[in-house]
Write an enzyme that holds these catalytic residues in place. Structure first.
Site, mmCIF file in Angstrom:
data_model
loop_
_atom_site.group_PDB
_atom_site.id
_atom_site.type_symbol
_atom_site.label_atom_id
_atom_site.label_comp_id
_atom_site.label_asym_id
_atom_site.label_seq_id
_atom_site.Cartn_x
_atom_site.Cartn_y
_atom_site.Cartn_z
ATOM 1 N N GLU A 1 -63.554 34.113 -48.654
ATOM 2 C CA GLU A 1 -63.326 34.794 -49.468
ATOM 3 C C GLU A 1 -62.765 33.913 -50.565
ATOM 4 O O GLU A 1 -63.454 34.056 -51.992
ATOM 5 C CB GLU A 1 -62.182 35.701 -49.795
ATOM 6 C CG GLU A 1 -63.140 37.498 -48.386
ATOM 7 C CD GLU A 1 -62.256 38.209 -47.937
ATOM 8 O OE1 GLU A 1 -61.964 39.092 -48.005
ATOM 9 O OE2 GLU A 1 -60.924 37.939 -47.537
ATOM 10 N N SER B 1 -54.000 40.598 -41.589
ATOM 11 C CA SER B 1 -53.398 41.601 -41.967
ATOM 12 C C SER B 1 -51.679 42.071 -41.404
ATOM 13 O O SER B 1 -51.680 41.724 -40.938
ATOM 14 C CB SER B 1 -54.161 43.200 -42.191
ATOM 15 O OG SER B 1 -53.242 44.163 -42.873
ATOM 16 N N HIS C 1 -83.280 42.049 -51.589
ATOM 17 C CA HIS C 1 -82.876 42.918 -52.303
ATOM 18 C C HIS C 1 -81.221 43.476 -50.333
ATOM 19 O O HIS C 1 -81.361 45.158 -50.915
ATOM 20 C CB HIS C 1 -83.049 44.000 -52.381
ATOM 21 C CG HIS C 1 -84.018 43.644 -53.332
ATOM 22 N ND1 HIS C 1 -84.732 43.681 -54.601
ATOM 23 C CD2 HIS C 1 -86.042 43.616 -53.053
ATOM 24 C CE1 HIS C 1 -85.234 43.438 -55.551
ATOM 25 N NE2 HIS C 1 -86.734 43.567 -54.196
ATOM 26 N N LYS D 1 -57.020 43.902 -37.813
ATOM 27 C CA LYS D 1 -57.714 43.452 -39.303
ATOM 28 C C LYS D 1 -57.588 41.874 -38.473
ATOM 29 O O LYS D 1 -56.416 40.609 -38.142
ATOM 30 C CB LYS D 1 -56.734 43.164 -40.334
ATOM 31 C CG LYS D 1 -57.132 44.585 -40.876
ATOM 32 C CD LYS D 1 -58.822 44.708 -41.505
ATOM 33 C CE LYS D 1 -59.046 44.472 -42.425
ATOM 34 N NZ LYS D 1 -58.921 44.685 -43.017
#
Ligand code: ARG
Length: 460
Positions: free
Chosen positions: A290, A277, A156, A283
């Site tokens: 992704e 970024s 979980h 970043k």
């Protein structure tokens, strides 16, 4: 330019309909398979008494030339070419004259396209299997390098019990073993030759279909000509196997996105596998992960799309079946990116053991404390409850479990002895799970060996 099937038509095809009907834009990828299939067919027609050996030799050589023109980009497609099959035959006839027109005897584009597509997919399965093997090797190397490095394990997404890096990485290895099995099954079901099924009813010329199968590398011939031209199970099987690969890589990706975040910080992606970024200079984004996660949706979409196309089709060929190729090609292209990228990402990944160690907090050992009580003769259900009280005691005091004294433990149960504190040791906890598949160093070593043995012997 007239169509190969233009005999019974008084007027030409509407331009938009031609565009709509044509599959050349994407089935050019079947060029090499179309040439090979046609060469085998020409040889088969000799044995069937349709072509003389000399005619077949001429056709086979002509096809080889067309194949070369296609391979090196010299081939001039004609606006009227509808698909790769008609383009090849049109060019063959330009080169050879009327004898080129004998090739299609006893054959239809229906059994031809099914043959080409299967041939293409056989090769695609081998390529994907080989890429998967390389990824599996990368995972094994990562597991081996840090087999016993402790880290928190989650259920979980909450701290559960300690595991190790090797254990976690290998948890993503075994799904790929099943993926390899699925691919091998796809390959087996794809290696059934439809050629000789004709348009739907078989061929009227006595072609030796087994000889065709042997020449083209098929392991069996289809037993029903109607089924031979309509069966696209193999394509759906491939899309399912590919979707599972996509889902497996998506799950690894999701976990690595988390693990590479500032909050976890367990791993650092190599610069080569991250992006920046345009606005925020600090970043370093896990775009590769992704995108891999995102592409799994695309793969699933292709599977659902093809199954939906196939649903409710009458047997034999229907033009709907032309919709089978793009999803399969795109799926192959997608796998050809995401699998090697994942392999490279693992090969360049930096682990941060200090960040993992920071998260190794005593609650991860609460089960070990319950197991300790079980060894003192307490039934597990009761032990679970008692340790729950101990956890609550620590929580109420705002201290970790390890800050409790033996007297504190004994205030909950007199079954706790002075040696109970020895439970709070991550190495001991990991070592105690020594049955097959567990976290002990011996179990992990055995798992690593089993993983190595499960690798396909040769890449392809
Ligand atoms: N381009 C077609 C396909 O990909 C080839 C088969 C055409 N057959 C036919 N009867 N129109 O499915």
């Amino acid at each position: 330019m007239s169509k190969l099937w233009g005999g019974r038509f008084a007027r030409g095809t509407d331009a938009l309909v031609h565009e709509f009907n044509a599959s050349l834009r994407f089935d050019q990828r079947l060029a090499a398979q179309d040439i090979a299939g046609s060469q085998a067919w020409a040889r088969g027609l000799v044995a069937a008494g349709v072509l003389t050996q000399a005619e077949a030799d001429t056709i086979v050589a002509g096809l080889a030339q067309v194949g070369e023109e296609l391979a090196d980009g010299r081939f001039q497609f004609h606006p009227a070419d509808e698909d790769i099959h008609t383009a090849v035959e049109r060019r063959l006839t330009e080169l050879l004259g009327p004898v080129g027109g004998k090739l299609h005897t006893g054959r239809s584009r229906n059994d031809q396209v099914a043959t080409d597509f299967r041939l293409w997919l056989l090769d695609a399965c081998d390529q994907v299997a080989s890429l998967l093997t390389d990824l599996q090797q990368a995972l094994i190397a990562s597991a081996e390098a840090n087999l016993n490095l402790p880290m928190p394990g989650y259920t979980h997404l909450q701290h559960a019990q300690p595991v190790t890096w090797g254990h976690w990485v290998l948890s993503h290895f075994w799904p790929l073993v099943r993926d390899q099995e699925r691919l091998a099954q796809v390959r087996q079901r794809t290696a059934v030759l439809p050629l000789g099924s004709g348009a739907l009813a078989g061929t009227a010329f006595p072609v030796d279909r087994q000889a065709l199968a042997d020449e083209l590398g098929f392991t069996a011939v289809s037993q029903n000509s109607l089924d031979g031209v309509s069966d696209r199970d193999f394509a759906a099987d491939f899309l399912y196997a590919a979707t599972m690969i996509g889902l497996h890589l998506s799950r690894v990706s999701e976990q690595l996105v988390l693990f590479s975040s500032s909050e976890f910080g367990f791993v650092r992606l190599d610069d080569g596998y991250s992006t920046g970024s345009s606005l925020m200079p600090q970043k370093k984004n896990p775009d590769t992960l992704e995108l891999t996660r995102g592409k799994s949706g695309r793969l699933l979409g292709h599977l659902v799309g093809l199954l939906t196309t196939l649903k409710g089709l009458p047997s034999s060929y229907d033009k709907d079946l032309q919709e089978d190729k793009e999803p399969v090609f795109d799926t192959f292209d997608t796998l050809s990116l995401i699998i090697p990228i994942m392999a490279g990402l693992f090969r360049t990944l930096t682990l941060r053991p200090e960040k993992m160690a920071q998260q190794l907090e005593p609650n991860l050992l609460a089960t070990d404390l319950a197991d300790y009580l079980v060894k003192q003769g307490v039934p597990f259900r009761q032990a679970h409850h008692l340790v729950g009280e101990v956890v609550q005691l620590a929580e109420n005091r705002g201290v970790p479990l390890t800050a409790l004294t033996v007297a504190d433990l004994q205030s909950v149960s007199d079954k706790f002895g002075v040696e109970a504190a020895a439970v709070f040791n991550f190495a001991t906890s990991l070592s105690s799970r020594s049955s097959t598949g567990g976290t002990s160093p011996e179990a992990l070593q055995a798992q690593l060996k089993a993983a190595q043995a499960a690798l396909p012997k040769h890449g392809r």
